[in-house]
Design a protein around this motif. Structure first.
Motif, short mmCIF file in Angstrom:
data_model
loop_
_atom_site.label_atom_id
_atom_site.label_comp_id
_atom_site.label_asym_id
_atom_site.label_seq_id
_atom_site.Cartn_x
_atom_site.Cartn_y
_atom_site.Cartn_z
N GLY A 1 36.75 38.18 47.27
CA GLY A 1 36.17 39.30 47.89
C GLY A 1 36.09 40.41 47.19
O GLY A 1 34.92 41.30 47.45
N VAL A 2 36.77 40.88 46.31
CA VAL A 2 36.71 42.15 45.51
C VAL A 2 35.60 42.12 44.40
O VAL A 2 34.58 43.05 44.46
CB VAL A 2 37.94 42.25 44.51
N ILE A 3 35.29 40.77 44.16
CA ILE A 3 33.92 40.65 43.21
C ILE A 3 32.79 40.72 44.21
O ILE A 3 31.71 41.46 43.72
CB ILE A 3 34.30 39.13 42.40
N ALA A 4 32.88 40.22 45.32
CA ALA A 4 31.44 40.27 46.11
C ALA A 4 31.27 41.73 46.57
O ALA A 4 29.96 42.15 46.55
CB ALA A 4 31.70 39.43 47.46
N ALA A 5 32.52 42.37 46.82
CA ALA A 5 32.19 43.85 47.20
C ALA A 5 31.51 44.89 46.11
O ALA A 5 30.70 45.45 46.11
CB ALA A 5 33.41 44.40 47.70
N ALA A 6 32.25 44.46 44.81
CA ALA A 6 31.64 45.09 43.85
C ALA A 6 30.37 44.81 43.52
O ALA A 6 29.37 45.79 43.07
CB ALA A 6 32.64 44.75 42.26
N LEU B 1 39.20 37.19 30.06
CA LEU B 1 40.67 36.61 30.20
C LEU B 1 41.54 37.93 30.63
O LEU B 1 41.94 38.46 29.65
CB LEU B 1 40.98 35.71 28.81
N GLN B 2 41.97 37.67 31.83
CA GLN B 2 42.72 38.89 32.50
C GLN B 2 44.08 38.35 32.75
O GLN B 2 44.31 37.36 33.65
CB GLN B 2 41.94 39.41 33.40
N GLY B 3 45.06 38.93 32.09
CA GLY B 3 46.54 38.57 32.43
C GLY B 3 46.86 39.17 33.98
O GLY B 3 46.37 40.29 34.27
N VAL B 4 47.07 38.13 34.70
CA VAL B 4 47.28 38.31 35.94
C VAL B 4 48.45 39.53 36.21
O VAL B 4 49.54 39.66 35.76
CB VAL B 4 48.14 37.22 36.68
N ALA B 5 47.79 40.62 36.89
CA ALA B 5 48.65 41.87 37.24
C ALA B 5 48.90 42.11 38.69
O ALA B 5 48.33 41.50 39.64
CB ALA B 5 47.85 43.10 36.51
N ARG B 6 49.82 43.23 39.00
CA ARG B 6 49.91 43.52 40.20
C ARG B 6 48.63 44.10 41.07
O ARG B 6 47.83 44.55 40.44
CB ARG B 6 51.11 44.44 40.58
N GLY B 7 48.86 43.94 42.38
CA GLY B 7 47.64 44.03 43.15
C GLY B 7 46.51 45.01 42.89
O GLY B 7 45.54 44.53 42.52
N ASP B 8 46.68 46.30 43.00
CA ASP B 8 45.64 47.04 42.73
C ASP B 8 45.00 47.08 41.33
O ASP B 8 43.85 47.43 41.00
CB ASP B 8 45.81 48.59 43.30
N HIS B 9 46.13 47.09 40.45
CA HIS B 9 45.61 46.85 38.93
C HIS B 9 44.92 45.83 38.79
O HIS B 9 43.90 46.04 37.97
CB HIS B 9 46.89 46.90 38.14
N MET B 10 44.99 44.63 39.09
CA MET B 10 44.31 43.56 38.99
C MET B 10 42.80 43.74 39.89
O MET B 10 41.77 43.32 39.09
CB MET B 10 44.79 42.25 39.56
N ASP B 11 42.86 44.14 40.93
CA ASP B 11 41.72 44.49 41.61
C ASP B 11 40.77 45.31 41.03
O ASP B 11 39.66 45.09 40.84
CB ASP B 11 41.87 45.15 43.04
N LEU B 12 41.31 46.39 40.39
CA LEU B 12 40.21 47.30 39.48
C LEU B 12 39.71 46.72 38.54
O LEU B 12 38.60 46.97 38.01
CB LEU B 12 41.20 48.66 39.31
N ALA B 13 40.60 45.87 37.54
CA ALA B 13 40.24 45.21 36.71
C ALA B 13 38.91 44.43 36.84
O ALA B 13 38.00 44.42 36.30
CB ALA B 13 41.11 44.44 35.62
N LEU B 14 39.18 43.62 37.86
CA LEU B 14 37.98 42.68 38.39
C LEU B 14 36.66 43.49 38.83
O LEU B 14 35.72 43.25 38.64
CB LEU B 14 38.37 41.89 39.42
N GLN B 15 37.13 44.53 39.58
CA GLN B 15 36.03 45.22 40.13
C GLN B 15 34.97 45.82 38.93
O GLN B 15 33.70 45.80 39.11
CB GLN B 15 36.42 46.34 40.97
N LYS B 16 35.82 46.32 37.79
CA LYS B 16 35.03 47.12 36.79
C LYS B 16 34.31 45.81 35.91
O LYS B 16 33.25 46.32 35.30
CB LYS B 16 35.68 47.90 36.20
N ALA B 17 34.96 44.65 35.90
CA ALA B 17 34.30 43.59 35.04
C ALA B 17 33.16 43.28 35.75
O ALA B 17 31.99 43.06 34.92
CB ALA B 17 35.44 42.67 34.98
N VAL B 18 32.88 43.38 36.97
CA VAL B 18 31.78 42.95 37.72
C VAL B 18 30.63 43.81 37.15
O VAL B 18 29.46 43.84 36.92
CB VAL B 18 31.74 42.89 39.17
N ALA C 1 40.97 46.51 30.04
CA ALA C 1 39.81 45.77 30.29
C ALA C 1 38.43 46.46 30.47
O ALA C 1 37.42 46.12 29.85
CB ALA C 1 40.01 45.17 31.78
N ILE C 2 38.57 47.60 30.90
CA ILE C 2 37.13 48.58 31.33
C ILE C 2 36.94 49.07 29.85
O ILE C 2 35.88 49.04 29.24
CB ILE C 2 37.54 49.80 31.92
#
Length: 263
Positions: free
Chosen positions: A134-139, A84-101, A241-242
């Motif tokens: 897209g971030v999730i798929a690329a990760a 459960l990730q609090g929605v964050a600004r652009g690249d912060h959110m992207d990095l959290a999702l990428q590493k979660a994958v 998150a990481i």
């Protein structure tokens, strides 16, 4: 050299199949990965199926993947973990999702906390949802994972905290953990639960930039969320998150070398 991997969703993959390449996947293969006609690669469907493949380009915008034998077993994580990730600004959110994958979460629920709104996180959510996919798929392509975590729609805190919390009425042994500087060590929480109460699933709650408000923290506590500290330093939302996912996967999941059969 590592064999390039391409995600092709909504396809029923099978050995020996001649699979027409979707235009976006062909563009990615030839323009981004620079694959030439006859190049070897791997194709996976996001549901645990992955095959050796050979690319045949039949035109400037046309191509076929010739599928060979299965290339890998499903990479399903040993422990079902929801982030459960609090929605964050652009690249912060992207990095959290990428590493979660990469760290093996099975489900991701973006949450619109109060400080997500104040940081503008409520704007353009439909467009951001597509971007996050897209971030999730690329990760997944990059880390060798062949099944994708489920990305839920953005939800409000009250609904998500109640659904994912660890209240007495739930039948399965579920661990609900909140990243909090004032919390206990995860090892203490697990020790107090006892060896016979090993969780069957876990949820990890990470606040947005600025963290949760006092009211949100109290709401989480009422729904059975246990605060866990990640050290003496204040972490950014993506770092938290990481750190939290790593702790959970090390203690209960597959980061120590255990697979699903060992859990």
């Amino acid at each position: 050299m590592r064999c390039p991997r391409l995600l092709i969703e909504n396809a029923d993959l099978a050995a020996g199949q001649r699979l027409p390449a979707p235009e976006d996947r062909l563009h990615y293969a030839t323009r981004v990965l620079r694959l030439k006609d006859g190049a070897a690669c791997r194709v996976f469907d996001g549901r645990g199926n992955e095959y050796h493949a050979r690319l045949e380009t039949t035109g400037r915008r046309a191509g076929v993947f010739h599928l060979g034998e299965r290339a890998a077993d499903a990479t399903t994580p040993a422990l079902g973990i929801t982030l459960l990730q609090g929605v964050a600004r652009g690249d912060h959110m992207d990095l959290a999702l990428q590493k979660a994958v990469e760290l093996g979460v099975t489900r991701i629920r973006p949450i619109l906390f109060e400080r997500s709104r104040s940081a503008g996180g409520h704007k353009g959510l439909e467009r951001r949802q597509e971007h996050w996919l897209g971030v999730i798929a690329a990760a997944a392509e990059q880390c060798g994972r062949n099944e994708l975590p489920v990305l839920e729609q953005v939800t409000e805190p009250a609904e998500a905290l109640a659904a994912e919390g660890s209240t007495p009425g739930k039948t399965e042994r579920h661990l609900a953990l909140l990243a909090d500087e004032q919390g206990a060590a995860l090892s203490q929480i697990l020790a107090s639960a006892g060896a016979d109460a090993r969780p069957q699933s876990a949820s990890v709650l990470i606040g947005p930039e600025g963290g949760l408000t006092d009211a949100e923290r109290e709401l989480a506590r009422q729904q059975g969320w246990q605060p866990v500290r990640t050290g003496p330093r204040t972490l950014r939302t993506e770092t938290a998150a990481i750190a939290m996912l790593t702790l959970v996967q090390w203690a209960l999941g597959d980061l120590d070398g255990h697979g699903p059969s060992d859990a």
